[in-house]
Motif scaffolding. Structure first.
Motif, PDB file in Angstrom:
ATOM      1  N   ILE A  11      78.089  23.455  25.760  1.00 48.74           N
ATOM      2  CA  ILE A  11      77.304  23.358  26.992  1.00 48.74           C
ATOM      3  C   ILE A  11      78.111  22.695  28.098  1.00 48.74           C
ATOM      4  CG2 ILE A  11      75.296  22.276  28.071  1.00 48.74           C
ATOM      5  CD1 ILE A  11      73.772  22.704  25.485  1.00 48.74           C
ATOM      6  N   ASP A  12      78.756  21.569  27.763  1.00 44.85           N
ATOM      7  CA  ASP A  12      79.476  20.831  28.799  1.00 44.85           C
ATOM      8  C   ASP A  12      80.795  20.230  28.320  1.00 44.85           C
ATOM      9  OD1 ASP A  12      78.577  18.844  27.123  1.00 44.85           O
ATOM     10  OD2 ASP A  12      77.245  17.899  28.590  1.00 44.85           O
ATOM     11  N   MET A  35      76.340  25.343  19.150  1.00 47.25           N
ATOM     12  CA  MET A  35      77.127  26.572  19.258  1.00 47.25           C
ATOM     13  C   MET A  35      76.708  27.495  20.393  1.00 47.25           C
ATOM     14  SD  MET A  35      74.724  28.741  17.917  1.00 47.25           S
ATOM     15  CE  MET A  35      75.671  30.235  17.602  1.00 47.25           C
ATOM     16  N   GLY A  36      75.765  27.060  21.246  1.00 43.47           N
ATOM     17  CA  GLY A  36      75.544  27.732  22.505  1.00 43.47           C
ATOM     18  C   GLY A  36      74.504  28.832  22.556  1.00 43.47           C
ATOM     19  N   ARG A  37      73.768  29.074  21.465  1.00 45.10           N
ATOM     20  CA  ARG A  37      72.765  30.148  21.529  1.00 45.10           C
ATOM     21  C   ARG A  37      71.562  29.698  22.355  1.00 45.10           C
ATOM     22  NH1 ARG A  37      70.986  31.057  16.241  1.00 45.10           N
ATOM     23  NH2 ARG A  37      73.010  32.021  15.891  1.00 45.10           N
ATOM     24  N   PRO A  38      71.109  30.530  23.301  1.00 42.65           N
ATOM     25  CA  PRO A  38      69.981  30.139  24.155  1.00 42.65           C
ATOM     26  C   PRO A  38      68.713  29.823  23.364  1.00 42.65           C
ATOM     27  CG  PRO A  38      71.140  31.985  25.144  1.00 42.65           C
ATOM     28  CD  PRO A  38      71.734  31.789  23.766  1.00 42.65           C
ATOM     29  N   GLY A  94      74.326  31.326  31.357  1.00 40.49           N
ATOM     30  CA  GLY A  94      74.041  29.967  31.793  1.00 40.49           C
ATOM     31  C   GLY A  94      73.834  29.001  30.649  1.00 40.49           C
ATOM     32  N   ASN A  95      73.326  27.834  30.995  1.00 32.51           N
ATOM     33  CA  ASN A  95      73.064  26.771  30.036  1.00 32.51           C
ATOM     34  C   ASN A  95      72.055  27.265  28.998  1.00 32.51           C
ATOM     35  OD1 ASN A  95      71.997  24.403  28.740  1.00 32.51           O
ATOM     36  ND2 ASN A  95      72.728  23.169  30.453  1.00 32.51           N
ATOM     37  N   PRO A  96      72.388  27.179  27.721  1.00 32.32           N
ATOM     38  CA  PRO A  96      71.473  27.702  26.694  1.00 32.32           C
ATOM     39  C   PRO A  96      70.176  26.926  26.566  1.00 32.32           C
ATOM     40  CG  PRO A  96      73.298  26.542  25.670  1.00 32.32           C
ATOM     41  CD  PRO A  96      73.631  26.657  27.133  1.00 32.32           C
ATOM     42  N   THR A 155      69.892  34.300  29.192  1.00 38.37           N
ATOM     43  CA  THR A 155      69.892  35.339  28.162  1.00 38.37           C
ATOM     44  C   THR A 155      71.203  35.395  27.385  1.00 38.37           C
ATOM     45  OG1 THR A 155      70.608  37.020  29.753  1.00 38.37           O
ATOM     46  CG2 THR A 155      68.234  36.762  29.416  1.00 38.37           C
ATOM     47  N   ILE A 156      72.275  34.848  27.959  1.00 39.72           N
ATOM     48  CA  ILE A 156      73.550  34.785  27.241  1.00 39.72           C
ATOM     49  C   ILE A 156      74.192  33.439  27.552  1.00 39.72           C
ATOM     50  CG2 ILE A 156      74.791  36.011  29.092  1.00 39.72           C
ATOM     51  CD1 ILE A 156      76.532  37.265  26.829  1.00 39.72           C
ATOM     52  N   GLY A 157      74.493  32.695  26.516  1.00 39.65           N
ATOM     53  CA  GLY A 157      75.008  31.345  26.684  1.00 39.65           C
ATOM     54  C   GLY A 157      76.520  31.304  26.592  1.00 39.65           C
TER      55      GLY A 157
END
Length: 458
Positions: free
Chosen positions: A11-12, A75-78, A294-296, A302-304
């Motif tokens: 995320i960051d 791991m970034g999944r929304p 964007g941010n999950p 819709t896509i992280g």
């Protein structure tokens, strides 16, 4: 000072958590406890083992909102996709349902003269090395049938999803699975190799990279330890002239882009019949342009981000190399593309099999699309790969799918769907995808050993 593993949030880029690596002597002791605990666990009735596994699954299900948020951070999944509990529970439930069949004796003769039969015995200690991309579902694929079959389990989860291993251990222990029967360990590569070389495990089940699979096999060399692997993939889709075009676009592009393209059986290359090619590409490009990167943690995303900056760097490299060699990139950079973990999803045309993006595993939100003139050319393209996990065929003709399926080198043949593990069917692959037998009744055969009884009655 002991070594630690740092989990960097995509995320960051901050450190989400850190854990100490288990010292080698403690790891060997843990493996020894797993072996000592196995006979008593196997002696429990099958229905009791099944009940405990299903209770642990239900325990995980009490915290699905937490699961979605933790996965986004790791791991970034929304969060809009709600974690993994649906597939996690489906797979464990199906393995529980199949247990009696998978573990049943094969009776050859039971007469006045002889009892001849083959029984299944647990292998012993099963070492599960789980990946980060679907960290609950891929882990349960082996954990559930291994425990149900009477094995003990040692889990080593990926550094990117360390918290998942802890959550699984919490759930299993909370419902009464003994601590030594299911253990979650944080191990480095050297200690992992030492344990395998020392025959601490009877089965090694590894899901990950081709290089990681080779390392597992090297560690096990000469030990006769069973090593099951699910490694890389470059899964193709083939759209025949008789396909439902809209359904093919929607499903194949989702199969390529969902989870930021980080799916074991994600679609990484698409072959479309000449007559549908232009329309397919136009619809696919329009679909991807509507994604929101964007941010999950944002419900609108819709896509992280990809799980790690280095994974995104590999995808970017393949894209840039392909474009330099003549490929056309159809998606302009999204404003949220930061050049790091946040990567614009991409569709490439004018690609060739000389390009890495059509040969190497990308594991990102990128797909190359090629036109083909007929089934024969599609089959040749599909098989022109070092990998063989799944193929997705789009046609209204079941017999054509069966005929093509017989000629392609792959573990699973889908028709009019993709990117799904049916737990009633065997999950397997060929070539550099590795050699494994997961899910279905065959998972029980892989996690047990046959013992033959030839008893002459006097």
């Amino acid at each position: 000072m002991s070594a630690t593993v740092s989990l960097i949030s995509p995320i960051d880029g901050s450190v989400y958590l850190e854990r100490p690596v288990m010292a080698a002597d403690l790891a060997h002791a843990a493996a020894s406890r797993a072996r000592a605990a196995q006979p008593a666990w196997a002696a429990r009735p099958l229905d009791k083992r099944i009940a405990l596994v299903l209770a642990a699954v239900a325990e995980v299900g009490k915290t699905t909102d937490r699961m979605a948020v933790e996965l986004a951070n790791q791991m970034g999944r929304p969060v809009r996709y709600g974690g993994e509990f649906g597939g996690f529970a489906e797979r464990a439930g199906k393995m529980a349902e199949l247990a009696e069949e998978g573990l049943a004796p094969l009776v050859i003769e039971d007469s006045d003269s002889f009892l001849r039969q083959i029984l299944r015995e647990p292998q012993g200690v099963v070492f599960v090395v789980a990946p980060w991309n679907y960290p609950y579902m891929t882990a349960i694929n082996t954990i559930a049938p291994a425990l149900i079959a009477g094995n003990t389990v040692v889990l080593k989860h990926a550094a990117q999803t360390l918290l998942v291993g802890e959550r699984l251990a919490e759930a299993f222990h909370a419902v009464g699975v003994p601590a030594d029967v299911f253990q979650n360990l944080v191990l480095d590569h050297d200690t992992t190799a030492q344990l395998i070389a020392a025959r601490a495990f009877d089965v090694v089940n590894f899901t990950g990279s081709v290089g990681g699979g080779r390392a597992m096999e090297r560690a096990a060399a000469g030990t006769f330890t069973q090593v099951a692997t699910e490694l890389g993939g470059k899964d193709p889709g083939y759209v025949r002239a008789d396909a439902d075009l809209d359904a093919a676009v929607d499903t194949l592009i989702d199969g390529a882009m969902f989870n930021s393209g980080q799916c074991c059986c994600g679609i990484e290359r698409i072959y479309v019949h000449d007559s549908l090619y232009d329309a397919f590409v136009d619809k696919a490009v329009a679909l991807v342009k509507g994604y929101r990167l964007g941010n999950p943690l944002d419900e609108e995303t819709t896509i992280g981000p990809m799980a790690h900056v280095r994974f995104a760097a590999e995808a970017r490299a393949q894209i840039s190399e392909a474009v330099a060699a003549g490929a056309m990139a159809h998606i302009a950079p999204f404003p949220e593309d930061d050049g790091a973990a946040y990567l614009t999803p991409q569709i490439l045309t004018a690609v060739t099999h000389d390009m890495r993006v059509m040969r190497d595993e990308t594991f990102g939100p990128v797909v190359g699309i090629m036109a083909v003139k007929d089934d024969a050319e599609a089959i040749q393209r599909i098989n022109d790969s070092d990998f063989g996990l799944t193929v997705s065929l789009w046609t209204r003709d079941v017999q054509a799918a069966l005929d093509i399926g017989a000629k392609v080198q792959t573990g699973t043949v889908f028709m009019n769907r993709c990117d799904y593990l049916d737990p009633a069917l065997c999950w397997t692959g060929c070539k550099d995808t590795g050699r494994g037998t997961g899910l279905s009744v065959l998972a029980y055969h892989a996690l047990t050993r046959p013992k033959s009884y030839h008893l002459k009655k006097v």
